[in-house]
Design an enzyme around this catalytic site. Structure first.
Site, PDB file in Angstrom:
ATOM      1  N   HIS A   1     -32.759 -37.339  46.057  1.00  0.00           N
ATOM      2  CA  HIS A   1     -32.357 -38.350  45.173  1.00  0.00           C
ATOM      3  C   HIS A   1     -32.042 -39.958  46.054  1.00  0.00           C
ATOM      4  O   HIS A   1     -31.018 -40.506  45.779  1.00  0.00           O
ATOM      5  CB  HIS A   1     -31.049 -38.275  44.222  1.00  0.00           C
ATOM      6  CG  HIS A   1     -31.106 -38.876  43.042  1.00  0.00           C
ATOM      7  ND1 HIS A   1     -30.977 -38.226  41.862  1.00  0.00           N
ATOM      8  CD2 HIS A   1     -31.605 -40.132  42.760  1.00  0.00           C
ATOM      9  CE1 HIS A   1     -30.970 -39.217  40.911  1.00  0.00           C
ATOM     10  NE2 HIS A   1     -31.543 -40.368  41.284  1.00  0.00           N
TER      11      HIS A   1
ATOM     12  N   ARG B   1     -35.683 -37.256  36.775  1.00  0.00           N
ATOM     13  CA  ARG B   1     -34.446 -36.603  36.701  1.00  0.00           C
ATOM     14  C   ARG B   1     -34.997 -35.159  36.851  1.00  0.00           C
ATOM     15  O   ARG B   1     -35.817 -34.612  36.147  1.00  0.00           O
ATOM     16  CB  ARG B   1     -33.486 -36.907  35.157  1.00  0.00           C
ATOM     17  CG  ARG B   1     -32.994 -38.144  34.894  1.00  0.00           C
ATOM     18  CD  ARG B   1     -31.694 -38.230  35.952  1.00  0.00           C
ATOM     19  NE  ARG B   1     -30.893 -39.659  35.802  1.00  0.00           N
ATOM     20  CZ  ARG B   1     -31.163 -40.438  36.693  1.00  0.00           C
ATOM     21  NH1 ARG B   1     -32.057 -40.438  37.761  1.00  0.00           N
ATOM     22  NH2 ARG B   1     -30.440 -41.649  36.678  1.00  0.00           N
TER      23      ARG B   1
ATOM     24  N   GLU C   1     -28.752 -30.673  40.998  1.00  0.00           N
ATOM     25  CA  GLU C   1     -28.489 -31.402  42.170  1.00  0.00           C
ATOM     26  C   GLU C   1     -26.990 -32.095  42.045  1.00  0.00           C
ATOM     27  O   GLU C   1     -26.523 -32.251  43.178  1.00  0.00           O
ATOM     28  CB  GLU C   1     -29.462 -32.627  42.285  1.00  0.00           C
ATOM     29  CG  GLU C   1     -29.148 -33.740  41.074  1.00  0.00           C
ATOM     30  CD  GLU C   1     -30.113 -35.007  41.156  1.00  0.00           C
ATOM     31  OE1 GLU C   1     -31.356 -34.829  41.659  1.00  0.00           O
ATOM     32  OE2 GLU C   1     -29.418 -36.278  41.306  1.00  0.00           O
TER      33      GLU C   1
END
Ligand code: NAD
Length: 330
Positions: free
Chosen positions: A294, A233, A262
């Protein structure tokens, strides 16, 4: 039963769409938030992803729209206010493990690409530039990897790195001693892993305790020239401190599949828009930083696993059966 699916991409339609029998999917391309929750009206359940913002206001609006279940099609749930969900009596499920291999393999892919400068070599060769200057890497064999978080993904990443002949150290507040001794992995303190590793890979969840766990102090402890990999994360790393450390030449390389800010950026084509995020822009200027948006979870196996668990939980909910063991959060 109607299910509102938010942040939908083509691959979600492909993997969810054909499943679920009598489930009527209502696919939305936009993110779920307090502002868009109203669009779930008529749906008994919603299906959300990592950058949907399920804060208390969003959950309240979902409940007011008649939604009884939030089925997260991901493992992490840091984007959902669990206390608010409990308070509202909202059911919440997630997919705790779809393909941990997908994420562990992506972490290793990033490391190999960054170390051997494949991304730069690829561009050079396409331009018929066959020079090798600036492409020197190092052997992973014999180096030390530090795994922070030895859950499902961290353990697989440790195994892959052991396969390269690396020594693997790990830190986890809940160590798996039996696994570690079987794999030849050594548990050490957080500080020892930071200071003793040539490659550090983050595999812990984002919680209030782990937010910015890699801050200026932590980065000050890493070995000169160490590589840092984050597929977990973005908020685990203090981006400002990371940029300072890169500018000072302390870190040898950084590979990120996740980024602190993000939410407003990833999963969309923004190539025609001026990027407003100055820290991401700065990160993209370093020759020793590699960023993917991601995508570590993005394998056929993982998408099929996500769809299977999500649909099964939705069907169980519809027929009043208990959710799949280990998937219920609230
Ligand atoms: P997991 O729950 O199986 O393991 C997490 C481990 O971290 C546990 O062993 C836990 O004890 C440990 N941990 C908790 N606090 C810690 C701390 N302060 N320091 C070190 N370790 C700590 O989780 P997982 O399925 O292996 O997922 C790991 C991470 O990967 C999560 O952050 C998840 O959100 C992320 N993830 C990313 C993607 C992606 O596409 N990039 C996909 C799936 C999961």
């Amino acid at each position: 039963m109607q299910v509102g699916v938010f942040s939908t991409k083509g691959y979600d339609r492909e993997f969810l769409g054909p499943r679920g029998g009598e489930i009527q999917w209502v696919f939305h391309d936009f993110r779920l938030s307090a502002e868009t929750a109203e669009l779930a009206r008529g749906c008994k359940a919603v299906c959300a992803f990592v950058n949907d913002n399920l804060d208390a206001a969003c959950l309240q609006n979902l409940a007011a729209s008649g939604v009884k279940l939030v089925a997260l099609r991901c493992a992490g749930f840091n984007n959902l206010d669990l206390a608010a969900a409990d308070h509202l009596g909202m059911n919440v499920t997630r997919v705790p493990a779809y393909s941990p291999h997908a994420v562990a393999e992506h972490a290793v892919a990033l490391l190999l690409c960054l170390n051997r400068k494949i991304h730069r070599a690829y561009n050079r060769v396409r331009e018929h530039n066959f020079a090798l200057d600036g492409l020197v890497g190092f052997d992973l064999n014999g180096k030390t990897a530090g795994i922070l978080g030895t859950g499902k993904i961290g353990r697989l990443a440790a195994g892959l790195l052991r396969g390269f002949g690396m020594r693997v150290m790990a830190y986890d507040p809940f160590p798996g001693n039996e696994w570690a001794s079987a794999q030849g992995v050594e548990y050490r303190s957080f500080q020892d892993v930071l200071s003793g590793s040539d490659v550090i890979s983050l595999h812990m969840p984002l919680t209030p305790e782990t937010k910015h766990i890699v801050d200026g102090d932590a980065l000050g402890r890493v070995k000169h020239g160490a590589f840092l990999i984050n597929t977990s994360r973005g908020k685990l790393i203090d981006t400002h401190a990371l940029i300072e450390s890169l500018k000072a030449g302390r870190l040898g390389g950084v590979a990120l599949d996740v980024y602190e800010e993000e939410e407003e950026l990833f999963f969309e084509d923004r190539s025609e828009i001026v990027l407003q995020d100055d820290e991401l822009t700065r990160l993209l200027t370093f020759p020793n930083v590699l960023i993917t948006a991601h995508q570590a979870f993005l394998t056929r196996e993982a998408l099929a696993g996500i769809a299977e668990v999500t649909v099964e939980n939705l069907l169980r909910f519809q027929s009043g059966k208990p959710f799949i063991e280990g998937t219920k959060l609230s």
